[in-house]
Design an enzyme around this catalytic site. Structure first.
Site, mmCIF file in Angstrom:
data_model
loop_
_atom_site.group_PDB
_atom_site.id
_atom_site.type_symbol
_atom_site.label_atom_id
_atom_site.label_comp_id
_atom_site.label_asym_id
_atom_site.label_seq_id
_atom_site.Cartn_x
_atom_site.Cartn_y
_atom_site.Cartn_z
ATOM 1 N N SER A 566 8.136 19.544 89.193
ATOM 2 C CA SER A 566 7.692 18.713 90.319
ATOM 3 C C SER A 566 6.205 18.449 90.185
ATOM 4 C CB SER A 566 7.957 19.455 91.627
ATOM 5 O OG SER A 566 7.304 18.806 92.700
ATOM 6 N N TYR A 579 7.665 26.964 97.460
ATOM 7 C CA TYR A 579 8.214 25.933 96.571
ATOM 8 C C TYR A 579 7.242 25.641 95.426
ATOM 9 C CZ TYR A 579 10.065 21.360 95.082
ATOM 10 O OH TYR A 579 10.554 20.313 94.351
HETATM 11 N N1 LIG Z 1 13.684 14.287 94.869
HETATM 12 C C1 LIG Z 1 12.405 14.544 94.731
HETATM 13 O O1 LIG Z 1 11.569 13.893 95.329
HETATM 14 C C2 LIG Z 1 11.938 15.618 93.824
HETATM 15 C C3 LIG Z 1 10.571 15.742 93.613
HETATM 16 C C4 LIG Z 1 10.118 16.741 92.763
HETATM 17 C C5 LIG Z 1 11.009 17.612 92.192
HETATM 18 N N2 LIG Z 1 12.339 17.474 92.431
HETATM 19 C C6 LIG Z 1 13.230 18.425 91.799
HETATM 20 O O2 LIG Z 1 14.327 17.755 91.199
HETATM 21 C C7 LIG Z 1 15.463 18.599 91.199
HETATM 22 C C8 LIG Z 1 16.670 17.825 91.713
HETATM 23 O O3 LIG Z 1 16.429 17.421 93.022
HETATM 24 P P1 LIG Z 1 17.209 16.234 93.735
HETATM 25 O O4 LIG Z 1 16.199 15.390 94.402
HETATM 26 O O5 LIG Z 1 18.151 15.614 92.839
HETATM 27 O O6 LIG Z 1 17.952 17.067 94.885
HETATM 28 P P2 LIG Z 1 19.487 17.156 95.277
HETATM 29 O O7 LIG Z 1 19.538 18.049 96.461
HETATM 30 O O8 LIG Z 1 20.035 15.799 95.423
HETATM 31 O O9 LIG Z 1 20.122 17.883 94.055
HETATM 32 C C9 LIG Z 1 19.975 19.268 93.818
HETATM 33 C C10 LIG Z 1 21.319 19.845 93.452
HETATM 34 O O10 LIG Z 1 21.154 21.222 93.184
HETATM 35 C C11 LIG Z 1 22.265 21.927 93.721
HETATM 36 N N3 LIG Z 1 21.946 23.310 93.982
HETATM 37 C C12 LIG Z 1 21.187 23.800 94.967
HETATM 38 N N4 LIG Z 1 21.142 25.136 94.913
HETATM 39 C C13 LIG Z 1 21.871 25.506 93.846
HETATM 40 C C14 LIG Z 1 22.212 26.760 93.278
HETATM 41 N N5 LIG Z 1 21.777 27.904 93.796
HETATM 42 N N6 LIG Z 1 22.989 26.777 92.196
HETATM 43 C C15 LIG Z 1 23.460 25.622 91.682
HETATM 44 N N7 LIG Z 1 23.175 24.419 92.190
HETATM 45 C C16 LIG Z 1 22.389 24.358 93.265
HETATM 46 C C17 LIG Z 1 22.590 21.161 94.974
HETATM 47 O O11 LIG Z 1 23.927 21.404 95.409
HETATM 48 C C18 LIG Z 1 22.338 19.734 94.562
HETATM 49 O O12 LIG Z 1 23.519 19.101 94.104
HETATM 50 C C19 LIG Z 1 15.103 19.816 92.036
HETATM 51 O O13 LIG Z 1 14.750 20.881 91.189
HETATM 52 C C20 LIG Z 1 13.885 19.345 92.789
HETATM 53 O O14 LIG Z 1 13.027 20.394 93.146
HETATM 54 C C21 LIG Z 1 12.816 16.488 93.241
#
Ligand SMILES: NC(=O)c1ccc[n+]([C@@H]2O[C@H](COP(=O)([O-])OP(=O)(O)OC[C@H]3O[C@@H](n4cnc5c(N)ncnc54)[C@H](O)[C@@H]3O)[C@@H](O)[C@H]2O)c1
Ligand SMILES: [Zn+2]
Length: 689
Positions: A566, A579
């Site tokens: 991130s 986080y």
């Molecule tokens: N969307 C953003 O703006 C953003 C920004 C920076 C970083 N990220 C990072 O990108 C990654 C994906 O995020 P996203 O936006 O697609 O979110 P999302 O919530 O759509 O997807 C995350 C997925 O991880 C799964 N998950 C959660 N806990 C889990 C566990 N203990 N074991 C297995 N699966 C688990 C959830 O069920 C979900 O399907 C994350 O690591 C997030 O921190 C996202």
């Protein structure tokens, strides 16, 4: 033979009565292709001679509708048929003077095309066209090939079918065999078909339904006869006892990545494991050592499974695998050298497709999952043939030179050359945590689109099921698997990685992406909130990374890991210490792993997204409210807020992150490891330094 073993007729008169002749042909073809006992996948072809109006002259002409090159009668549609003018096809007989003209005649089939149909005619076209009956089926039924592949196949054909089936010895299909078949049908009105030595059967009739009934009747007759006359037990009985189911799986799990690493040097391979009862019966039998080296009989089986399988013992050491695979390659080169002609294409991949493991089962490898699975199905067909033939006679494989002539046939080579260039990730296997979420599923779509097989691992069963169904429909069911798991549970992680190795043969790409966001000011951060962030984002990434690393190392082909961290891994943000700290830990873990992985070619890189709202579950929950509140805006203004905040003034979408994932997953980034790439539309606080 019990009636339940007989292939039942699925013909529905009320449905058939609504169909025209081409429709009836398609109906019959789909029915025949729906049962693997009738024909193997992609094997066989069907035809009908139909009166049609010529588009130019408006005259009525007789047209041969026959399954074209490629495709499968079980799933084909009307556009899978080639259509040819019967009079022109008949005229080819006059042009044909000698066996040397076979390939030229295949080109001439193009000149017989009716109605500018672009479906290419197959080499079996003349076999259908020259039989003087309106409806003709050609299938590769195991029960009939068993008779066709027996040493005394001609005698057996007479014995089993009495006077109603003719016999033609093995000959590669083409115009010459077509002429012989047509002549035999014309001279013997009592015949309903012909057994082709080492190959399969042709059957014919005046109507579509009669043809279907005849095909089924002949196959059932052969199966019943074999059943009644076969020596028992099959294959001389058991030589070794099978291991228990979980022990069989454990062996496959160990061997698949190790074999895959050794045979993927020139082309990446995907694996398939089966321990179906008929496979175990064969690999555990006394006759394995005698029958397996003979190779398969029907050319279709042989093209899919290679000249012969490789037998591997369940406890083969690394050194033993090296030796076995090298010996197989040497044997294959020797076969090529023995059989090649002056104009033969260059030798192809010398590795086995089928690996037989006594006490355990069978592993197959091919350039993609569907091809590996289908190769296994073909070998099961071949096992059925060997069981049938050896039960009543002596099984004989296709003569080596004939096998070579098919494998290295110039027209086959031309077909291979016309195939589109392999995709960037063809034969690669990816494992994506949080694969059912926004960024995870966008990455999955990108990698699948580039030819990879993908295992989605997620804690959310409902989203996982949706994603697997959606990707299965878009990219083929073979290429996608979903595994329910929690990245914080060591045993879940180990199991999901094992399941992936068993499903596809190993792993090459690992996307560490599962995530949550639970945020609070530091004084409100409970130990529980802290631990949740750390356990999923730091510990979870460690557990998944470590298991992936172990598997990649065993495969010995390097690999690529991508950690989705991130902006917050680089830049401190207020109100989200847990986080941000966990994300920073991910980045450092990635660097440490990059360091340790480099000597074995395991690359580890990081992608840093920021504010990817669309498709993200994170952005549907509390986080969304908190971010809106802390920025003092409405929730639906967030997207615009982040866009304006970025240097490039652009929104970031899941597909943008997926693009970076693809870059790091592919060889395009082969000289990069230990890096991070921001995909955030520009944000000065996260510039690398
Ligand atoms: N969307 C953003 O703006 C953003 C920004 C920076 C970083 N990220 C990072 O990108 C990654 C994906 O995020 P996203 O936006 O697609 O979110 P999302 O919530 O759509 O997807 C995350 C997925 O991880 C799964 N998950 C959660 N806990 C889990 C566990 N203990 N074991 C297995 N699966 C688990 C959830 O069920 C979900 O399907 C994350 O690591 C997030 O921190 C996202
Ligand atoms: Zn055939």
């Amino acid at each position: 033979m019990t009636s339940s073993n007989l292939i039942p007729s699925l013909w529905d008169n009320s449905k058939a009565s609504t169909l025209d002749e081409p429709g009836l042909l398609l109906y019959r073809s789909n029915l025949l292709g729906s049962d693997l006992r009738i024909t193997n996948y992609g094997g066989g072809n069907t035809s009908a001679k139909v009166a049609m109006t010529d588009p130019l002259t408006k005259q009525s002409v007789e047209v041969l509708w026959v399954k074209g090159s490629g495709g499968d009668i079980g799933s084909m549609e009307l556009d899978g048929f080639a259509t040819l003018y019967m009079d022109k096809l008949a005229a080819l007989k006059d042009l044909y003077k000698s066996r040397g003209q076979e390939d030229e005649m295949v080109h001439n089939l193009n000149h017989c095309t009716f109605n500018l149909n672009s479906r290419a005619a197959s080499i079996d076209t003349c076999l259908h066209g020259y039989v003087p009956y309106a409806h003709v089926d050609h299938v590769h039924a195991d029960a009939v090939i068993a008779i066709a592949a027996a040493k005394d196949s001609e005698r057996l054909t007479k014995k089993v079918f009495g006077g109603e089936m003719g016999y033609l010895p093995w000959q590669r299909p083409g115009i010459d065999l077509g002429i012989k078949l047509g002549r035999m049908a014309a001279e013997h009105p009592e015949y309903v078909g012909v057994v082709l030595g080492s190959h399969g059967l042709f059957t014919w009739a005046k109507t579509a339904k009669d043809c279907y009934d005849t095909t089924l009747r002949i196959i059932n007759k052969a199966a019943a006869w074999l059943e009644a006359n076969a020596k028992k037990p099959a294959f001389g009985g058991e030589a070794v006892a099978g291991l228990k189911a979980d022990a069989r799986e454990a062996v496959a799990l160990r061997l698949m990545p190790e074999i895959r690493g050794r045979i993927s040097k020139s082309e990446m391979k995907v694996g398939h494991f089966t321990d179906a009862p008929e496979v175990l019966e064969f690999v555990n039998s006394r006759m394995l050592g005698e029958l397996a080296p003979l190779g398969t009989s029907c050319p279709d089986h042989f093209l899919r499974t290679k000249i012969r399988p490789l037998i591997v013992s369940h406890d083969a050491s690394a050194a033993a695998l090296d030796q076995l695979i090298a010996d197989y390659g040497d044997g294959y080169s020797a076969y090529y050298e023995r059989c090649k002609h002056v104009n033969s294409p260059k030798m192809r991949d010398p590795n086995a497709v089928i690996y037989l493991i006594p006490q355990v089962g069978m592993i197959s490898f091919a350039k993609d999952k569907a091809t590996a699975r289908v190769a296994a199905e073909f070998y099961v067909n071949a096992i059925n043939v060997m069981r049938g033939a050896s039960g009543v006679s002596t099984y004989v494989g296709l003569p080596e030179q004939e096998a070579f002539n098919i494998e290295y046939w110039l027209l086959e080579e031309a077909k291979l050359r016309r195939m589109p260039k392999a995709k960037d990730l063809a034969g690669r296997i990816a494992f994506i945590t949080g694969g059912a979420g926004g960024i995870g599923s966008a990455s999955a779509a990108r990698l699948l689109g580039e030819g990879a097989c993908v295992a989605l691992a997620d804690i959310d069963q409902a989203s996982l099921d949706d994603a697997v169904a959606k990707f299965g429909a878009a990219f083929g069911k073979d290429n996608v698997r979903g595994f329910l798991m929690d990245v914080t549970q060591e045993n879940h992680v180990i199991k999901a990685m094992d399941d992936t190795a068993l499903a596809f043969g190993g792993v090459d790409i690992l996307v560490n992406n599962a995530g949550i966001t639970l945020a609070a000011n530091i004084e409100d951060t409970t130990l529980d909130l802290w631990n949740k962030n750390i356990s999923i984002l730091a510990t979870g990434y460690f557990l998944v990374g470590r298991e992936g690393y172990r598997l990649m190392k065993r495969q010995g082909m390097g690999g690529s890991m991508i950690f989705i961290a991130s902006k917050n891994a680089i830049a401190a943000s207020p109100g989200a210490s847990a986080y941000c700290t966990a994300k920073a830990a991910e980045v450092h873990l990635a660097r440490c792993m990059a360091l340790e992985g480099a000597p074995t070619g395991i690359r580890v890189n990081v992608v840093n997204p920021d504010a990817v709202l669309r498709g993200s579950k994170i952005w549907q929950g509390e986080w969304r409210q908190q971010r809106a509140a802390s920025n003092k805006i409405a929730e639906d203004e967030l997207e615009e807020h982040y866009r304006k905040r970025s240097l490039l003034q652009r929104s970031v979408f899941p597909e943008d992150i997926a693009e970076a994932v693809f870059f790091f997953a592919s060889e395009r980034s082969s000289k990069s490891t230990g890096n991070f790439l921001n995909v955030d539309a520009g944000n000065a606080v996260s510039f690398s330094r």
